[in-house]
Write a protein that holds these residues in place. Structure first.
Motif, PDB file in Angstrom:
ATOM      1  N   LEU A   1      40.022  27.322 -25.624  1.00 23.53           N
ATOM      2  CA  LEU A   1      40.482  27.263 -24.246  1.00 23.53           C
ATOM      3  C   LEU A   1      41.518  26.098 -23.944  1.00 23.53           C
TER       4      LEU A   1
ATOM      5  N   LEU B   1      31.078  19.417 -18.664  1.00 23.57           N
ATOM      6  CA  LEU B   1      31.599  20.678 -20.421  1.00 23.57           C
ATOM      7  C   LEU B   1      32.056  19.611 -22.097  1.00 23.57           C
TER       8      LEU B   1
ATOM      9  N   ALA C   1      33.540  19.013 -25.004  1.00 24.62           N
ATOM     10  CA  ALA C   1      34.466  19.710 -25.743  1.00 24.62           C
ATOM     11  C   ALA C   1      35.249  18.644 -26.694  1.00 24.62           C
TER      12      ALA C   1
ATOM     13  N   PRO D   1      35.578  24.700 -26.613  1.00 29.23           N
ATOM     14  CA  PRO D   1      34.266  23.849 -26.210  1.00 29.23           C
ATOM     15  C   PRO D   1      32.890  23.836 -26.692  1.00 29.23           C
TER      16      PRO D   1
ATOM     17  N   LEU E   1      41.479  28.468 -16.186  1.00 23.64           N
ATOM     18  CA  LEU E   1      41.485  28.508 -17.824  1.00 23.64           C
ATOM     19  C   LEU E   1      41.772  29.084 -18.363  1.00 23.64           C
TER      20      LEU E   1
ATOM     21  N   ILE F   1      27.483  22.937 -22.755  1.00 25.75           N
ATOM     22  CA  ILE F   1      27.269  22.483 -21.263  1.00 25.75           C
ATOM     23  C   ILE F   1      26.414  22.065 -21.248  1.00 25.75           C
TER      24      ILE F   1
ATOM     25  N   GLN G   1      32.915  32.184 -18.699  1.00 22.00           N
ATOM     26  CA  GLN G   1      33.753  32.033 -19.689  1.00 22.00           C
ATOM     27  C   GLN G   1      33.579  30.867 -21.343  1.00 22.00           C
ATOM     28  N   LEU G   2      32.838  30.013 -20.109  1.00 21.06           N
ATOM     29  CA  LEU G   2      32.817  29.003 -20.711  1.00 21.06           C
ATOM     30  C   LEU G   2      31.741  28.785 -22.029  1.00 21.06           C
ATOM     31  N   THR G   3      30.853  29.848 -21.025  1.00 20.63           N
ATOM     32  CA  THR G   3      29.491  29.873 -22.403  1.00 20.63           C
ATOM     33  C   THR G   3      29.474  31.095 -23.642  1.00 20.63           C
TER      34      THR G   3
ATOM     35  N   TRP H   1      33.111  28.555 -13.420  1.00 19.41           N
ATOM     36  CA  TRP H   1      33.665  28.922 -14.832  1.00 19.41           C
ATOM     37  C   TRP H   1      32.962  29.404 -16.016  1.00 19.41           C
TER      38      TRP H   1
ATOM     39  N   LEU I   1      42.564  24.486 -20.701  1.00 24.24           N
ATOM     40  CA  LEU I   1      42.442  24.189 -19.269  1.00 24.24           C
ATOM     41  C   LEU I   1      43.484  23.421 -18.454  1.00 24.24           C
TER      42      LEU I   1
ATOM     43  N   ALA J   1      33.034  20.221 -14.888  1.00 24.13           N
ATOM     44  CA  ALA J   1      33.696  21.309 -15.116  1.00 24.13           C
ATOM     45  C   ALA J   1      34.049  21.645 -13.163  1.00 24.13           C
TER      46      ALA J   1
END
Length: 217
Positions: A135, A166, A168, A154, A187, A157, A124-126, A121, A137, A181
């Motif tokens: 997001l 993460l 958030a 988010p 996601l 990380i 996409q998280l970055t 993930w 989740l 994660a």
């Protein structure tokens, strides 16, 4: 070589032994070279030692035949090893990005070690952190409980042992969350979050850097 630099050699050597009854050092070195891994003899020896001691891959050497063999291992262990290699290869460019940004963006904390859980993930998280996107989740819960879905912004990380964590902000509950994660089941990008200003963000990020695992929810 860093731990990530070993991933392709790790995979190549174990995969080659898995496909053969046995292989001598020259055959293994040739397989590594064909895969684009130019290793010295000393690095090859360190690679074998790391596979055995760090990852528990059982590789034996038979002096009578001058061959290395992949021994039987507990069920699932080899599959976990190949998933480890896959995740680390996918996460490689993210690791580089985070390490580069860490010097200039204090919301990112990353060390070049071999975390894997949840690595699929990372891209996409970055991206969501960089572009400040909300997001949606879906997270796995304890055994027997249904998965739950959250909308979060988010913020940062980090890697802790072999897990990605993460930080958030959850606007609906107005609370900070730390999420493993590896718990993410699904996601989706929901909406821009540029109008959201999480309270005490600098302090939350500072604590996130030093938070121990027991405080995570």
């Amino acid at each position: 070589m860093s731990p990530r630099d070993y991933i392709l050699p790790y995979y190549t050597l174990v995969h080659h032994l898995q496909q053969t009854v046995g292989a001598n050092r020259e055959e293994l070195m040739n397989a590594l070279q064909q895969a684009g891994c130019e290793l010295s003899l000393r690095t090859f020896q360190r690679l074998l030692e790391s596979l055995r001691s760090d990852l528990g891959i059982r590789i034996s050497y038979d002096a009578s035949t001058n061959q290395y063999h992949l021994e039987e291992m507990p069920e699932g262990q080899l599959g976990n090893f190949f998933r480890y290699c896959k995740y680390m290869q996918e996460a490689g460019f993210i690791l580089d990005l985070l390490k580069t940004r860490a010097g200039e963006d204090k919301s990112v904390y990353i060390t070049p070690v071999q975390g894997t859980a949840g690595a699929e993930w990372l891209s996409q998280l970055t991206e969501a952190i960089n572009e400040k996107k909300i997001l949606r989740l879906t997270l796995s819960q304890n055994k027997g409980e249904d998965n739950k879905t959250y909308s979060i912004l988010p913020v940062a990380i980090k890697q802790e042992d072999e897990t990605w964590v993460l930080l958030a902000w959850q606007p609906k509950k107005e609370k900070w969350r730390q999420i493993k994660a590896e718990r993410i089941v699904e996601l989706q990008t929901k909406a821009p979050g540029t109008d959201i200003d999480p309270p005490q963000q600098k302090e939350a990020v500072r604590q996130f850097k030093v938070t121990d695992k027991q405080s995570r929810k």
